[in-house]
Design a protein around this motif. Sequence first.
Motif, PDB file in Angstrom:
ATOM      1  N   ALA A   6       0.860  -1.147   0.188  1.00  0.00           N
ATOM      2  CA  ALA A   6       0.002   0.010  -0.120  1.00  0.00           C
ATOM      3  C   ALA A   6       0.857   1.127   0.080  1.00  0.00           C
ATOM      4  O   ALA A   6       0.649   2.320  -0.932  1.00  0.00           O
ATOM      5  N   LEU A   7       1.972   1.292   0.724  1.00  0.00           N
ATOM      6  CA  LEU A   7       2.863   2.298   0.787  1.00  0.00           C
ATOM      7  C   LEU A   7       3.496   2.460  -0.758  1.00  0.00           C
ATOM      8  O   LEU A   7       3.701   3.833  -1.007  1.00  0.00           O
ATOM      9  N   ALA A   8       3.831   1.473  -0.977  1.00  0.00           N
ATOM     10  CA  ALA A   8       4.627   1.642  -2.623  1.00  0.00           C
ATOM     11  C   ALA A   8       3.645   2.103  -3.645  1.00  0.00           C
ATOM     12  O   ALA A   8       3.841   3.034  -4.488  1.00  0.00           O
ATOM     13  N   ALA A   9       2.161   1.497  -3.591  1.00  0.00           N
ATOM     14  CA  ALA A   9       1.149   1.952  -4.562  1.00  0.00           C
ATOM     15  C   ALA A   9       0.910   3.428  -4.340  1.00  0.00           C
ATOM     16  O   ALA A   9       0.599   4.421  -5.134  1.00  0.00           O
ATOM     17  N   ALA A  10       1.134   3.929  -3.066  1.00  0.00           N
ATOM     18  CA  ALA A  10       0.838   5.414  -2.688  1.00  0.00           C
ATOM     19  C   ALA A  10       1.754   6.406  -3.134  1.00  0.00           C
ATOM     20  O   ALA A  10       1.745   7.587  -2.895  1.00  0.00           O
ATOM     21  N   GLY A  11       2.937   5.548  -3.500  1.00  0.00           N
ATOM     22  CA  GLY A  11       4.245   6.552  -3.928  1.00  0.00           C
ATOM     23  C   GLY A  11       5.016   7.162  -2.789  1.00  0.00           C
ATOM     24  O   GLY A  11       5.827   8.043  -2.983  1.00  0.00           O
ATOM     25  N   CYS A  12       4.939   6.296  -1.678  1.00  0.00           N
ATOM     26  CA  CYS A  12       5.566   6.689  -0.393  1.00  0.00           C
ATOM     27  C   CYS A  12       7.131   6.071  -0.795  1.00  0.00           C
ATOM     28  O   CYS A  12       7.262   4.948  -0.424  1.00  0.00           O
ATOM     29  N   ALA A  13       8.070   7.003  -0.588  1.00  0.00           N
ATOM     30  CA  ALA A  13       9.637   6.498  -0.912  1.00  0.00           C
ATOM     31  C   ALA A  13       9.871   5.467   0.253  1.00  0.00           C
ATOM     32  O   ALA A  13      10.656   4.433   0.072  1.00  0.00           O
ATOM     33  N   PRO A  14       9.642   5.700   1.558  1.00  0.00           N
ATOM     34  CA  PRO A  14       9.867   4.545   2.558  1.00  0.00           C
ATOM     35  C   PRO A  14       9.505   3.346   2.115  1.00  0.00           C
ATOM     36  O   PRO A  14      10.105   2.540   2.497  1.00  0.00           O
ATOM     37  N   GLY A  15       8.244   3.256   1.606  1.00  0.00           N
ATOM     38  CA  GLY A  15       7.593   2.127   1.234  1.00  0.00           C
ATOM     39  C   GLY A  15       8.219   1.105   0.267  1.00  0.00           C
ATOM     40  O   GLY A  15       8.326   0.142   0.325  1.00  0.00           O
ATOM     41  N   VAL A  16       8.608   2.263  -0.679  1.00  0.00           N
ATOM     42  CA  VAL A  16       9.021   1.584  -1.931  1.00  0.00           C
ATOM     43  C   VAL A  16      10.499   0.991  -1.393  1.00  0.00           C
ATOM     44  O   VAL A  16      10.784  -0.090  -1.634  1.00  0.00           O
ATOM     45  N   TYR A  17      11.371   1.959  -0.786  1.00  0.00           N
ATOM     46  CA  TYR A  17      12.664   1.364  -0.230  1.00  0.00           C
ATOM     47  C   TYR A  17      12.467  -0.088   0.361  1.00  0.00           C
ATOM     48  O   TYR A  17      13.198  -0.996   0.257  1.00  0.00           O
ATOM     49  N   LEU A  18      11.818  -0.121   1.592  1.00  0.00           N
ATOM     50  CA  LEU A  18      11.394  -1.113   2.462  1.00  0.00           C
ATOM     51  C   LEU A  18      10.815  -2.358   1.626  1.00  0.00           C
ATOM     52  O   LEU A  18      11.385  -3.413   1.412  1.00  0.00           O
ATOM     53  N   GLY A  19       9.943  -2.135   0.448  1.00  0.00           N
ATOM     54  CA  GLY A  19       9.576  -3.306  -0.322  1.00  0.00           C
ATOM     55  C   GLY A  19      10.298  -3.588  -1.161  1.00  0.00           C
ATOM     56  O   GLY A  19      10.600  -5.060  -1.534  1.00  0.00           O
ATOM     57  N   ALA A  20      11.462  -3.023  -1.716  1.00  0.00           N
ATOM     58  CA  ALA A  20      12.751  -3.240  -2.336  1.00  0.00           C
ATOM     59  C   ALA A  20      13.425  -4.347  -1.802  1.00  0.00           C
ATOM     60  O   ALA A  20      13.893  -5.252  -2.466  1.00  0.00           O
ATOM     61  N   HIS A  21      13.730  -3.907  -0.596  1.00  0.00           N
ATOM     62  CA  HIS A  21      14.650  -4.740   0.278  1.00  0.00           C
ATOM     63  C   HIS A  21      13.755  -6.151   0.540  1.00  0.00           C
ATOM     64  O   HIS A  21      14.425  -7.215   0.125  1.00  0.00           O
ATOM     65  N   ALA A  22      12.504  -6.033   1.056  1.00  0.00           N
ATOM     66  CA  ALA A  22      11.912  -7.176   1.407  1.00  0.00           C
ATOM     67  C   ALA A  22      11.608  -8.091   0.245  1.00  0.00           C
ATOM     68  O   ALA A  22      11.438  -9.325   0.350  1.00  0.00           O
ATOM     69  N   LEU A  23      11.581  -7.664  -0.811  1.00  0.00           N
ATOM     70  CA  LEU A  23      11.190  -8.566  -2.388  1.00  0.00           C
ATOM     71  C   LEU A  23      12.144  -8.747  -3.037  1.00  0.00           C
ATOM     72  O   LEU A  23      12.008  -9.480  -3.964  1.00  0.00           O
ATOM     73  N   SER A  24      13.284  -8.423  -2.705  1.00  0.00           N
ATOM     74  CA  SER A  24      14.539  -8.489  -3.583  1.00  0.00           C
ATOM     75  C   SER A  24      15.101  -9.835  -3.227  1.00  0.00           C
ATOM     76  O   SER A  24      15.326 -10.354  -2.190  1.00  0.00           O
ATOM     77  N   ARG A  25      15.768 -10.351  -4.276  1.00  0.00           N
ATOM     78  CA  ARG A  25      16.440 -11.702  -4.219  1.00  0.00           C
ATOM     79  C   ARG A  25      18.100 -11.370  -4.450  1.00  0.00           C
ATOM     80  O   ARG A  25      18.419 -10.768  -5.510  1.00  0.00           O
ATOM     81  N   HIS A  26      18.958 -11.761  -3.507  1.00  0.00           N
ATOM     82  CA  HIS A  26      20.119 -11.517  -4.038  1.00  0.00           C
ATOM     83  C   HIS A  26      20.767 -12.551  -5.064  1.00  0.00           C
ATOM     84  O   HIS A  26      20.370 -13.473  -5.131  1.00  0.00           O
ATOM     85  N   ALA A  27      21.281 -11.825  -6.190  1.00  0.00           N
ATOM     86  CA  ALA A  27      21.729 -12.459  -7.344  1.00  0.00           C
ATOM     87  C   ALA A  27      23.205 -12.507  -7.143  1.00  0.00           C
ATOM     88  O   ALA A  27      23.877 -11.808  -6.712  1.00  0.00           O
ATOM     89  N   ALA A  28      23.601 -14.137  -7.256  1.00  0.00           N
ATOM     90  CA  ALA A  28      24.995 -14.453  -7.369  1.00  0.00           C
ATOM     91  C   ALA A  28      25.440 -14.284  -8.676  1.00  0.00           C
ATOM     92  O   ALA A  28      25.122 -14.814  -9.740  1.00  0.00           O
ATOM     93  N   LEU A  29      26.822 -13.934  -8.635  1.00  0.00           N
ATOM     94  CA  LEU A  29      27.546 -13.728  -9.902  1.00  0.00           C
ATOM     95  C   LEU A  29      29.236 -14.057  -9.325  1.00  0.00           C
ATOM     96  O   LEU A  29      29.483 -13.340  -8.404  1.00  0.00           O
TER      97      LEU A  29
END
Length: 107
Positions: A6-29
Amino acid sequence: MLFLGALAAAGCAPGVYLGAHALSRHAALPESLSTREIAYVADGATNPAHRLDLYRAKAAGGPVLVFVHGGGWDTGDKQLRVGGVDAYANIGRFQTEHGLTTAVTNT
């Protein structure tokens, strides 16, 4: 998790950053497939804003993605960390895992 969405959909920057961290997967290379801090203009040796990191796909001759972070050409850094995750480098590693040689630039 619904709250973060909901924060990300509302355009709230903290929500986007928190969501990016929570939903990201570390890519190994493997480090052997990446080269960091390559100067791409003459003053790149002294100006870190004119350097890129290159993530090479295992198969040569394939497509190349050039990723330019946001910031209006005068702010931002390719070394952005969000919640401990190296966000832009992870994009480079992720795309490379999927067959694209990827350059992550600084501007």
